[in-house]
Design a protein around this motif. Sequence first.
Motif, short mmCIF file in Angstrom:
data_model
loop_
_atom_site.label_atom_id
_atom_site.label_comp_id
_atom_site.label_asym_id
_atom_site.label_seq_id
_atom_site.Cartn_x
_atom_site.Cartn_y
_atom_site.Cartn_z
N UNK A 72 0.73 -1.50 -0.32
CA UNK A 72 0.21 -0.13 -0.41
C UNK A 72 0.50 1.17 -0.12
N UNK A 73 1.87 1.50 0.84
CA UNK A 73 2.96 2.22 1.12
C UNK A 73 3.44 3.26 -0.16
N UNK A 74 3.98 1.61 -0.59
CA UNK A 74 4.28 2.10 -2.48
C UNK A 74 3.82 2.55 -3.09
N UNK A 75 2.34 1.74 -3.32
CA UNK A 75 1.46 2.32 -4.39
C UNK A 75 0.86 3.65 -4.27
N UNK A 76 0.39 4.40 -2.80
CA UNK A 76 -0.02 5.70 -2.37
C UNK A 76 1.44 6.74 -2.68
N UNK A 77 2.83 6.64 -2.30
CA UNK A 77 3.64 7.10 -2.79
C UNK A 77 3.89 7.59 -4.84
N UNK A 78 3.56 6.00 -5.12
CA UNK A 78 3.74 6.56 -6.29
C UNK A 78 2.18 6.90 -7.56
N UNK A 79 1.41 6.97 -7.06
CA UNK A 79 0.14 7.74 -7.28
C UNK A 79 1.02 9.56 -7.35
N UNK A 80 1.56 9.81 -5.87
CA UNK A 80 1.43 10.93 -5.52
C UNK A 80 2.62 12.01 -6.49
N UNK A 81 4.38 10.25 -6.62
CA UNK A 81 5.12 10.93 -8.03
C UNK A 81 4.29 11.38 -8.96
N UNK A 82 3.18 10.58 -9.34
CA UNK A 82 2.42 10.67 -10.40
C UNK A 82 1.64 11.87 -10.76
N UNK A 83 1.19 12.27 -9.66
CA UNK A 83 0.32 13.44 -9.95
C UNK A 83 1.42 14.77 -9.91
N UNK A 84 2.74 15.16 -9.69
CA UNK A 84 3.30 16.01 -9.51
C UNK A 84 4.25 15.94 -10.70
N UNK A 85 4.50 14.47 -10.95
CA UNK A 85 4.53 14.36 -12.69
C UNK A 85 3.42 15.54 -13.56
N UNK A 86 2.17 14.34 -13.22
CA UNK A 86 1.21 15.31 -14.30
C UNK A 86 1.00 16.52 -14.34
N UNK A 87 0.97 17.41 -13.05
CA UNK A 87 1.13 18.56 -13.14
C UNK A 87 1.58 19.61 -13.93
N UNK A 88 3.24 19.11 -14.24
CA UNK A 88 4.19 19.48 -15.15
C UNK A 88 3.76 19.82 -16.73
N UNK A 89 2.61 18.37 -16.59
CA UNK A 89 1.94 18.77 -18.53
C UNK A 89 0.92 19.63 -18.81
N UNK A 90 0.91 19.35 -19.98
CA UNK A 90 0.03 20.60 -20.69
C UNK A 90 -1.53 20.07 -20.46
N UNK A 91 -1.83 20.64 -19.85
CA UNK A 91 -3.07 20.45 -19.13
C UNK A 91 -3.37 19.76 -17.81
N UNK A 92 -2.02 19.41 -17.62
CA UNK A 92 -2.50 18.45 -16.41
C UNK A 92 -2.46 19.69 -14.84
N UNK A 93 -3.22 19.16 -14.08
CA UNK A 93 -3.91 19.43 -12.51
C UNK A 93 -2.87 20.11 -12.02
N UNK A 94 -2.10 21.65 -11.35
CA UNK A 94 -1.32 21.77 -10.40
C UNK A 94 -2.22 21.41 -9.12
N UNK A 95 -0.63 20.21 -7.96
CA UNK A 95 -1.34 20.53 -7.20
C UNK A 95 -1.06 21.70 -5.59
N UNK A 96 -2.72 21.43 -5.50
CA UNK A 96 -2.61 22.92 -4.68
C UNK A 96 -2.24 22.66 -3.27
N UNK A 97 -2.78 20.96 -3.10
CA UNK A 97 -3.40 20.61 -1.22
C UNK A 97 -2.15 20.99 -0.25
N UNK A 98 -2.52 21.49 0.49
CA UNK A 98 -1.30 21.95 1.86
C UNK A 98 -0.70 20.87 2.08
N UNK A 99 -1.13 19.30 1.74
CA UNK A 99 -0.72 17.65 2.12
C UNK A 99 0.84 17.77 0.62
N UNK A 100 0.65 18.13 -0.18
CA UNK A 100 1.69 18.77 -0.97
C UNK A 100 2.84 18.89 -1.07
#
Length: 151
Positions: free
Chosen positions: A49-77
């Motif tokens: 579970x922990x590895x999977x959760x970290x991978x999803x968070x890491x992927x979200x950070x990568x996607x945030x830099x893509x055109x059309x990607x959602x910025x990570x605006x949560x205070x937990x980022x």
Amino acid sequence: MGTWDIGHFDNDTAADFSYTLDETAMDQRANLIRTTLTRTAQTQDYLDNSRAVEAVAAAALVAAQCPGGEPVTTSYGPDEPLPVLPNDLRALAVEALDRVVAGESELGELWDETPKGPLWRQTVSRLRATLDLQAEPQEHLLFETSPTDSV
């Protein structure tokens, strides 16, 4: 694991990953994201579970830099800015997300046991779609020929 919603950073493990990123030297942050994604993508056995959760968070950070990607605006980022991430992380993030939602993934199993499981899978699918559009270069038509151009 404390989880309070379906967002990519809405759990204790992802928040801890963000803290670790903030504490990592700027020139090593991309390497931390790469290591996190690679570790998940290459997991052959049951995905913790922990590895999977970290991978999803890491992927979200990568996607945030893509055109059309959602910025990570949560205070937990991450509080600290990330460097521009290498383009090859996009394809790696897709591989990691595919592994997270595949069989023998504790995170997928845990979400599937909840009423919000389908919604969580949709958020991961949208994240993957943002990354996948960027993972392979799009071919562009450089010029068009009209029927009168060919003789």
